[in-house]
Write a protein that holds these residues in place. Structure first.
Motif, PDB file in Angstrom:
ATOM      1  N   GLU A  86       0.812  -1.198  -0.027  1.00  0.00           N
ATOM      2  CA  GLU A  86      -0.016   0.069  -0.016  1.00  0.00           C
ATOM      3  C   GLU A  86       0.905   1.247   0.077  1.00  0.00           C
ATOM      4  OE1 GLU A  86      -2.562   3.297   1.003  1.00  0.00           O
ATOM      5  OE2 GLU A  86      -1.046   2.424   2.523  1.00  0.00           O
ATOM      6  N   ASN A  87       0.809   1.980  -1.125  1.00  0.00           N
ATOM      7  CA  ASN A  87       1.703   2.918  -1.355  1.00  0.00           C
ATOM      8  C   ASN A  87       1.444   4.480  -0.606  1.00  0.00           C
ATOM      9  OD1 ASN A  87       4.369   3.415  -2.358  1.00  0.00           O
ATOM     10  ND2 ASN A  87       3.533   4.358  -4.219  1.00  0.00           N
ATOM     11  N   GLY A  88       0.221   4.803  -0.269  1.00  0.00           N
ATOM     12  CA  GLY A  88      -0.170   5.938   0.197  1.00  0.00           C
ATOM     13  C   GLY A  88       0.053   6.196   1.821  1.00  0.00           C
ATOM     14  N   GLY A  89       0.027   5.168   2.534  1.00  0.00           N
ATOM     15  CA  GLY A  89       0.054   5.408   3.809  1.00  0.00           C
ATOM     16  C   GLY A  89      -1.552   5.487   4.562  1.00  0.00           C
ATOM     17  N   LEU A  90      -2.632   5.432   3.812  1.00  0.00           N
ATOM     18  CA  LEU A  90      -3.913   5.559   4.330  1.00  0.00           C
ATOM     19  C   LEU A  90      -4.173   4.364   5.356  1.00  0.00           C
ATOM     20  CD1 LEU A  90      -6.528   7.078   4.242  1.00  0.00           C
ATOM     21  CD2 LEU A  90      -7.181   5.492   2.400  1.00  0.00           C
ATOM     22  N   LEU A  91      -3.777   3.292   4.858  1.00  0.00           N
ATOM     23  CA  LEU A  91      -4.085   2.211   5.698  1.00  0.00           C
ATOM     24  C   LEU A  91      -3.462   2.200   7.053  1.00  0.00           C
ATOM     25  CD1 LEU A  91      -4.184  -0.834   3.282  1.00  0.00           C
ATOM     26  CD2 LEU A  91      -6.012   0.578   3.848  1.00  0.00           C
ATOM     27  N   ALA A  92      -2.099   2.688   7.378  1.00  0.00           N
ATOM     28  CA  ALA A  92      -1.516   2.957   8.468  1.00  0.00           C
ATOM     29  C   ALA A  92      -2.387   3.983   9.117  1.00  0.00           C
ATOM     30  CB  ALA A  92      -0.211   3.279   8.301  1.00  0.00           C
ATOM     31  N   MET A  93      -2.825   5.123   8.585  1.00  0.00           N
ATOM     32  CA  MET A  93      -3.497   6.131   9.196  1.00  0.00           C
ATOM     33  C   MET A  93      -4.937   5.463   9.983  1.00  0.00           C
ATOM     34  SD  MET A  93      -2.899   9.466   7.197  1.00  0.00           S
ATOM     35  CE  MET A  93      -2.651   8.970   5.281  1.00  0.00           C
ATOM     36  N   LEU A  94      -5.554   4.672   9.189  1.00  0.00           N
ATOM     37  CA  LEU A  94      -6.724   4.191   9.563  1.00  0.00           C
ATOM     38  C   LEU A  94      -6.516   3.114  10.766  1.00  0.00           C
ATOM     39  CD1 LEU A  94      -8.498   3.408   6.181  1.00  0.00           C
ATOM     40  CD2 LEU A  94      -8.979   5.481   7.906  1.00  0.00           C
ATOM     41  N   GLN A  95      -5.675   2.402  10.531  1.00  0.00           N
ATOM     42  CA  GLN A  95      -5.168   1.394  11.613  1.00  0.00           C
ATOM     43  C   GLN A  95      -4.729   2.388  12.967  1.00  0.00           C
ATOM     44  OE1 GLN A  95      -1.811  -0.811   9.925  1.00  0.00           O
ATOM     45  NE2 GLN A  95      -3.015  -2.405   9.492  1.00  0.00           N
ATOM     46  N   ARG A  96      -4.319   3.190  12.827  1.00  0.00           N
ATOM     47  CA  ARG A  96      -3.813   4.165  14.144  1.00  0.00           C
ATOM     48  C   ARG A  96      -5.323   5.122  14.579  1.00  0.00           C
ATOM     49  NH1 ARG A  96       2.190   6.243  13.095  1.00  0.00           N
ATOM     50  NH2 ARG A  96       2.946   4.002  12.740  1.00  0.00           N
ATOM     51  N   ARG A  97      -6.524   4.634  13.940  1.00  0.00           N
ATOM     52  CA  ARG A  97      -7.668   5.356  14.321  1.00  0.00           C
ATOM     53  C   ARG A  97      -7.766   6.927  14.130  1.00  0.00           C
ATOM     54  NH1 ARG A  97      -7.879   1.359  19.180  1.00  0.00           N
ATOM     55  NH2 ARG A  97      -9.000  -0.511  17.929  1.00  0.00           N
ATOM     56  N   ALA A  98      -7.093   7.354  13.007  1.00  0.00           N
ATOM     57  CA  ALA A  98      -7.084   8.827  12.725  1.00  0.00           C
ATOM     58  C   ALA A  98      -8.512   9.414  12.637  1.00  0.00           C
ATOM     59  CB  ALA A  98      -6.509   9.030  11.485  1.00  0.00           C
ATOM     60  N   GLN A  99      -8.899  10.276  13.249  1.00  0.00           N
ATOM     61  CA  GLN A  99     -10.235  10.652  13.131  1.00  0.00           C
ATOM     62  C   GLN A  99     -10.552  11.424  12.081  1.00  0.00           C
ATOM     63  OE1 GLN A  99     -12.641  10.452  15.570  1.00  0.00           O
ATOM     64  NE2 GLN A  99     -11.347   8.918  16.213  1.00  0.00           N
ATOM     65  N   ARG A 100      -9.518  12.314  11.288  1.00  0.00           N
ATOM     66  CA  ARG A 100      -9.535  12.822   9.780  1.00  0.00           C
ATOM     67  C   ARG A 100      -8.249  12.648   9.172  1.00  0.00           C
ATOM     68  NH1 ARG A 100     -11.645  18.273  13.274  1.00  0.00           N
ATOM     69  NH2 ARG A 100     -13.774  17.531  13.196  1.00  0.00           N
ATOM     70  N   VAL A 101      -8.462  12.671   7.960  1.00  0.00           N
ATOM     71  CA  VAL A 101      -7.267  12.152   7.291  1.00  0.00           C
ATOM     72  C   VAL A 101      -7.156  13.179   5.943  1.00  0.00           C
ATOM     73  CG1 VAL A 101      -6.141  10.719   5.578  1.00  0.00           C
ATOM     74  CG2 VAL A 101      -7.312   9.908   7.585  1.00  0.00           C
ATOM     75  N   ILE A 102      -6.189  13.817   5.777  1.00  0.00           N
ATOM     76  CA  ILE A 102      -6.045  14.744   4.430  1.00  0.00           C
ATOM     77  C   ILE A 102      -4.877  13.948   3.819  1.00  0.00           C
ATOM     78  CG2 ILE A 102      -5.115  16.864   3.530  1.00  0.00           C
ATOM     79  CD1 ILE A 102      -6.137  18.146   5.987  1.00  0.00           C
ATOM     80  N   TRP A 103      -5.201  13.459   2.661  1.00  0.00           N
ATOM     81  CA  TRP A 103      -4.201  12.486   2.133  1.00  0.00           C
ATOM     82  C   TRP A 103      -3.814  13.067   0.611  1.00  0.00           C
ATOM     83  CZ3 TRP A 103      -6.196   7.703  -0.763  1.00  0.00           C
ATOM     84  CH2 TRP A 103      -5.491   6.900  -1.110  1.00  0.00           C
ATOM     85  N   TRP A 104      -2.467  13.273   0.297  1.00  0.00           N
ATOM     86  CA  TRP A 104      -2.237  13.655  -0.993  1.00  0.00           C
ATOM     87  C   TRP A 104      -1.447  12.387  -1.567  1.00  0.00           C
ATOM     88  CZ3 TRP A 104      -2.379  17.031   2.748  1.00  0.00           C
ATOM     89  CH2 TRP A 104      -2.865  18.343   2.624  1.00  0.00           C
ATOM     90  N   ILE A 105      -1.815  12.339  -2.891  1.00  0.00           N
ATOM     91  CA  ILE A 105      -0.924  11.226  -3.595  1.00  0.00           C
ATOM     92  C   ILE A 105      -0.666  11.546  -4.991  1.00  0.00           C
ATOM     93  CG2 ILE A 105      -1.986   9.070  -2.464  1.00  0.00           C
ATOM     94  CD1 ILE A 105      -3.854   8.787  -4.839  1.00  0.00           C
ATOM     95  N   ASN A 106       0.581  11.188  -5.200  1.00  0.00           N
ATOM     96  CA  ASN A 106       1.393  12.090  -6.381  1.00  0.00           C
ATOM     97  C   ASN A 106       1.368  10.611  -7.152  1.00  0.00           C
ATOM     98  OD1 ASN A 106       2.595  13.178  -8.532  1.00  0.00           O
ATOM     99  ND2 ASN A 106       4.368  13.527  -7.508  1.00  0.00           N
ATOM    100  N   THR A 107       0.622  10.623  -8.365  1.00  0.00           N
ATOM    101  CA  THR A 107       0.596   9.422  -9.445  1.00  0.00           C
ATOM    102  C   THR A 107       0.812   9.575 -10.780  1.00  0.00           C
ATOM    103  OG1 THR A 107      -1.784   9.250  -9.502  1.00  0.00           O
ATOM    104  CG2 THR A 107      -1.157   8.274  -7.452  1.00  0.00           C
ATOM    105  N   ASP A 108       0.988   8.514 -11.311  1.00  0.00           N
ATOM    106  CA  ASP A 108       1.054   8.618 -12.864  1.00  0.00           C
ATOM    107  C   ASP A 108      -0.504   8.727 -13.566  1.00  0.00           C
ATOM    108  OD1 ASP A 108       0.365   5.874 -12.272  1.00  0.00           O
ATOM    109  OD2 ASP A 108       1.285   5.219 -13.934  1.00  0.00           O
ATOM    110  N   THR A 109      -1.448   8.230 -12.658  1.00  0.00           N
ATOM    111  CA  THR A 109      -2.835   8.693 -13.405  1.00  0.00           C
ATOM    112  C   THR A 109      -3.649   9.511 -12.525  1.00  0.00           C
ATOM    113  OG1 THR A 109      -2.765   6.254 -13.743  1.00  0.00           O
ATOM    114  CG2 THR A 109      -4.792   7.061 -13.818  1.00  0.00           C
TER     115      THR A 109
END
Length: 146
Positions: A86-109
């Motif tokens: 998992e390349n974005g780190g979102l799952l780790a944030m959810l596992q840590r029970r983050a209440q809010r997430v701002i998620w930037w991803i830089n991809t080719d698509t």
């Protein structure tokens, strides 16, 4: 988890009095960069013919929940870029029970500007690769790796 050397001799469960042997070499910024650049590690780690010097390895041990926990020995793990999981780190944030997430991803698509995600109905697995990056659509159950 902690890196390098053997597990602490005492205080593995967290203590100001933890006693550890010094690792042969300190874990450095160069180590971290090498590991984060080792996207090939997951492919080479299980092969018989991979030069062992190409795949980063480190001793890792858990930091235990309490001082009374039974100690756990360090184990040597092969390490590499986590993008094969998992390349974005979102799952780790959810596992840590983050209440809010701002998620930037830089991809080719980029996200499609022609698909109306709110009113177009369910997308098929064939539609999704043209709609956004797999770093985004797999979080919603689409794609072969979801």
């Amino acid at each position: 988890f902690a890196f390098g050397g053997t597990a602490p001799l005492k205080g593995q469960g967290g203590s100001r009095n933890a006693t550890m042997r010094m690792p042969r070499l300190p874990f450095s910024l160069a180590n971290a960069i090498g590991i984060s650049s080792a996207a090939f590690a997951s492919k080479l780690a299980g092969t018989k013919f991979a030069p062992s010097s190409l795949v980063p390895k480190e001793n890792i041990w858990p930091v235990l929940p309490s001082a009374s926990s039974s100690p756990v020995a360090a184990k040597t793990f092969t390490l590499g870029d986590g993008g094969n999981v998992e390349n974005g780190g979102l799952l780790a944030m959810l596992q840590r029970r983050a209440q809010r997430v701002i998620w930037w991803i830089n991809t080719d698509t980029g996200i499609s500007r022609t698909i109306d995600f709110c009113s177009s109905g369910p997308l098929t697995d064939d539609d999704v690769p043209h709609a956004s990056s797999d770093q985004l659509y797999d979080k919603f159950g689409y794609g072969r790796l979801a």
